[in-house]
Design a protein around this motif. Structure first.
Motif, PDB file in Angstrom:
ATOM      1  N   UNK A 128      34.047  42.362  36.136  1.00 51.50           N
ATOM      2  CA  UNK A 128      34.762  40.922  36.483  1.00 51.50           C
ATOM      3  C   UNK A 128      34.334  39.956  35.728  1.00 51.50           C
ATOM      4  N   UNK A 129      32.930  40.372  36.106  1.00 50.40           N
ATOM      5  CA  UNK A 129      32.711  38.592  35.631  1.00 50.40           C
ATOM      6  C   UNK A 129      32.531  38.662  34.010  1.00 50.40           C
ATOM      7  N   UNK A 130      32.162  40.182  33.071  1.00 49.18           N
ATOM      8  CA  UNK A 130      32.522  39.986  32.035  1.00 49.18           C
ATOM      9  C   UNK A 130      33.677  39.843  31.378  1.00 49.18           C
ATOM     10  N   UNK A 131      35.240  39.834  32.643  1.00 46.32           N
ATOM     11  CA  UNK A 131      36.203  40.156  31.955  1.00 46.32           C
ATOM     12  C   UNK A 131      36.769  38.386  31.610  1.00 46.32           C
ATOM     13  N   UNK A 133      37.020  36.127  33.643  1.00 48.99           N
ATOM     14  CA  UNK A 133      35.905  35.412  34.511  1.00 48.99           C
ATOM     15  C   UNK A 133      35.833  34.392  33.787  1.00 48.99           C
ATOM     16  N   UNK A 134      34.401  34.848  33.299  1.00 50.63           N
ATOM     17  CA  UNK A 134      33.752  34.440  31.989  1.00 50.63           C
ATOM     18  C   UNK A 134      34.319  33.747  30.685  1.00 50.63           C
ATOM     19  N   UNK A 135      35.679  34.477  29.871  1.00 46.56           N
ATOM     20  CA  UNK A 135      35.681  34.553  29.101  1.00 46.56           C
ATOM     21  C   UNK A 135      37.006  33.461  29.156  1.00 46.56           C
ATOM     22  N   UNK A 136      38.229  33.973  29.562  1.00 46.65           N
ATOM     23  CA  UNK A 136      39.146  32.618  29.618  1.00 46.65           C
ATOM     24  C   UNK A 136      38.346  30.957  31.020  1.00 46.65           C
ATOM     25  N   UNK A 137      38.004  31.853  31.549  1.00 49.86           N
ATOM     26  CA  UNK A 137      37.935  31.099  32.431  1.00 49.86           C
ATOM     27  C   UNK A 137      36.090  30.146  32.530  1.00 49.86           C
ATOM     28  N   UNK A 238      45.149  38.390  55.950  1.00 50.08           N
ATOM     29  CA  UNK A 238      45.279  39.472  55.366  1.00 50.08           C
ATOM     30  C   UNK A 238      43.902  40.681  54.906  1.00 50.08           C
ATOM     31  N   UNK A 239      42.898  39.612  55.451  1.00 49.20           N
ATOM     32  CA  UNK A 239      41.857  40.664  54.773  1.00 49.20           C
ATOM     33  C   UNK A 239      41.068  40.934  53.369  1.00 49.20           C
ATOM     34  N   UNK A 240      42.379  40.056  52.501  1.00 50.78           N
ATOM     35  CA  UNK A 240      41.972  40.141  50.952  1.00 50.78           C
ATOM     36  C   UNK A 240      41.173  38.493  50.771  1.00 50.78           C
ATOM     37  N   UNK A 241      40.269  38.525  50.017  1.00 49.74           N
ATOM     38  CA  UNK A 241      38.888  36.989  50.209  1.00 49.74           C
ATOM     39  C   UNK A 241      40.032  36.025  49.699  1.00 49.74           C
ATOM     40  N   UNK A 242      40.350  34.773  49.689  1.00 51.74           N
ATOM     41  CA  UNK A 242      40.794  34.172  48.790  1.00 51.74           C
ATOM     42  C   UNK A 242      39.328  32.864  49.212  1.00 51.74           C
ATOM     43  N   UNK A 243      39.179  32.511  47.811  1.00 51.25           N
ATOM     44  CA  UNK A 243      37.877  31.759  48.128  1.00 51.25           C
ATOM     45  C   UNK A 243      38.247  30.114  48.368  1.00 51.25           C
ATOM     46  N   UNK A 244      37.761  29.477  49.205  1.00 52.06           N
ATOM     47  CA  UNK A 244      38.161  28.004  49.275  1.00 52.06           C
ATOM     48  C   UNK A 244      38.990  27.275  48.183  1.00 52.06           C
ATOM     49  N   UNK A 387      41.941  38.033  38.662  1.00 52.33           N
ATOM     50  CA  UNK A 387      40.386  38.076  38.838  1.00 52.33           C
ATOM     51  C   UNK A 387      40.106  38.057  40.312  1.00 52.33           C
ATOM     52  N   UNK A 388      40.780  37.265  41.583  1.00 52.47           N
ATOM     53  CA  UNK A 388      41.093  37.465  42.624  1.00 52.47           C
ATOM     54  C   UNK A 388      41.744  39.176  43.011  1.00 52.47           C
ATOM     55  N   UNK A 389      41.901  39.935  42.793  1.00 51.64           N
ATOM     56  CA  UNK A 389      42.558  40.738  42.304  1.00 51.64           C
ATOM     57  C   UNK A 389      41.265  41.737  42.285  1.00 51.64           C
ATOM     58  N   UNK A 390      40.874  41.782  41.374  1.00 52.35           N
ATOM     59  CA  UNK A 390      39.954  41.983  40.436  1.00 52.35           C
ATOM     60  C   UNK A 390      38.628  42.379  41.774  1.00 52.35           C
ATOM     61  N   UNK A 391      38.495  41.038  42.104  1.00 57.24           N
ATOM     62  CA  UNK A 391      37.068  41.654  42.974  1.00 57.24           C
ATOM     63  C   UNK A 391      37.540  42.047  44.404  1.00 57.24           C
ATOM     64  N   UNK A 392      39.003  41.580  44.773  1.00 61.28           N
ATOM     65  CA  UNK A 392      38.706  42.573  45.842  1.00 61.28           C
ATOM     66  C   UNK A 392      38.981  44.045  45.844  1.00 61.28           C
ATOM     67  N   UNK A 393      39.685  44.448  44.693  1.00 64.27           N
ATOM     68  CA  UNK A 393      39.756  45.386  44.417  1.00 64.27           C
ATOM     69  C   UNK A 393      38.444  46.565  43.874  1.00 64.27           C
TER      70      UNK A 393
END
Length: 395
Positions: A128-131, A133-137, A238-244, A387-393
């Protein structure tokens, strides 16, 4: 021996690192050509020094980066405040197509990162960090999400993300121009003369005063406060991590457009941009200063291979698909150059690519409206959830 630096000294060092990076950017043509951010240059240099000192058992340096999260939260809030729906209308159909293409790219980049990380026997979360997250992000998202993932117990995520973002940034500057030149020569493209003018809505800037500046600080702080509570509430529910910083950014989008409906002069983007630039520089500097390069030495080759695959996909997608979607004309070619820039790096990289192109072949008004609008903030509407969905999965 261990040296501990407190909050104040760490912020001072972050500013010093930024200034050093700025000076090096001006003096080293390679850094200036590829728009490598000053915090990245200075921060990586500082991190290399720390690694050297630790590797030879000379001294261990510990930094107090507890305020990094505040600067990160502020920056993403300013990004959200730049999302005016009235500006989106100016881009029309082409903006929507370009925007959707960026969403597709974010999804594919995560698929590539996760798939090849698994193939190389790496943890999928590092993929995810080489997807996206770091490319478009770019470095901003790599820092933000890398910090979040490390807090979940995945060591080295931040360092991996920043390393990938740096390689992607350079690659985006390298491939953009050649792609556009190939398209222009192949299809004999020329700029179309037009009398149409683009109105920069809400950007008729008056002088910044202490009162107007404090109003912008108030709006930012409001969005940050509401967003931080919203993120915590959503995660608990939801138990789904959503950063502040993500929830604060979307609150800022809503606040911006509500305020615009009643008075489009309340949000003053000159001050917002200044605050955003300062907080981005400080939080990037702090993040890069404290990365642990020794944690990713063994992963260098597989990570480089994944980034190169990402670059190849962007080149093929932009050349053979996006160019056709955008109309197969000169404006489309210039936008492809911008797409390669921020699809692998950052919006300044995209603008540098397009500026080099138009200075040689002629102007493209549509490209200079659409690319920065999407690259600066609209891209996050698609990229952040992916990105958030990928991290949680995979966490």
């Amino acid at each position: 021996m261990i040296i501990e630096f407190n909050q104040v000294t760490t912020i001072f060092l972050a500013l010093a690192v930024f200034m050093i990076g700025t000076v090096l950017n001006k003096r080293i043509k390679f850094l200036d050509r590829f728009c490598i951010p000053a915090p990245v240059v200075g921060g990586l240099l500082f991190a290399a020094v720390i690694t050297f000192l630790k590797g030879f058992d000379i001294v261990n340096i510990n930094l107090d980066t507890s305020l990094q999260g505040l600067f990160m939260l502020t920056f993403f809030t300013t990004v959200g405040l730049g999302a005016s729906f009235s500006l989106i209308k100016l881009g029309g159909k082409l903006l929507v197509i370009y925007w959707l293409a960026c969403g597709i790219l974010a999804l594919v980049q995560n698929v590539i990162g996760i798939s090849f990380a698994t193939l190389f026997n790496l943890d999928p979360i590092l993929g995810v960090m080489v997807g996206a997250t770091s490319m478009e992000g770019g470095h901003g998202a790599a820092t933000a999400f890398g910090t979040t993932i490390e807090e979940m117990g995945f060591d080295g995520a931040l360092t991996i993300g920043l390393a990938a973002a740096t390689v992607g940034l350079v690659a985006g500057g390298l491939v953009g121009g050649p792609i556009v030149k190939f398209l222009i020569n192949k299809y004999n493209l020329k700029p179309v003369k037009t009398e149409e003018t683009v109105v920069e809505a809400h950007n008729e800037v008056s002088d910044v005063t202490s009162t107007s500046f404090m109003m912008q600080v108030f709006i930012i702080a409001l969005c940050m406060a509401v967003g931080s509570y919203l993120g915590t509430w959503f995660t608990d529910l939801t138990g789904f991590a959503l950063p502040d910083y993500v929830s604060a950014m979307f609150v800022a989008v809503i606040v911006r457009n509500i305020l615009d409906k009643y008075n489009n002069k309340v949000v003053e983007m000159k001050s917002i941009s200044i605050i955003g630039d300062i907080t981005l520089s400080i939080f990037l500097s702090m993040a890069l200063m404290s990365i642990k390069l020794w944690e990713v030495v063994d992963l260098a080759l597989p990570l480089l291979a994944i980034v190169l695959i990402q670059v190849l996909f962007v080149v093929l997608f932009s050349t053979f698909i996006l160019f056709r979607w955008l109309g197969k004309n000169y404006d489309a070619a210039v936008m492809v150059g911008g797409f390669a820039g921020h699809g692998l790096g950052a919006t300044p990289n995209a603008m540098a690519n397009m500026d080099a192109i138009v200075s040689k072949f002629g102007p493209s008004q549509k490209a200079f409206l659409i690319v920065p609008l999407v690259g600066a903030f609209l891209i996050d509407v698609f990229a952040m959830p992916i990105i958030i969905i990928s991290i949680n999965l995979f966490s």
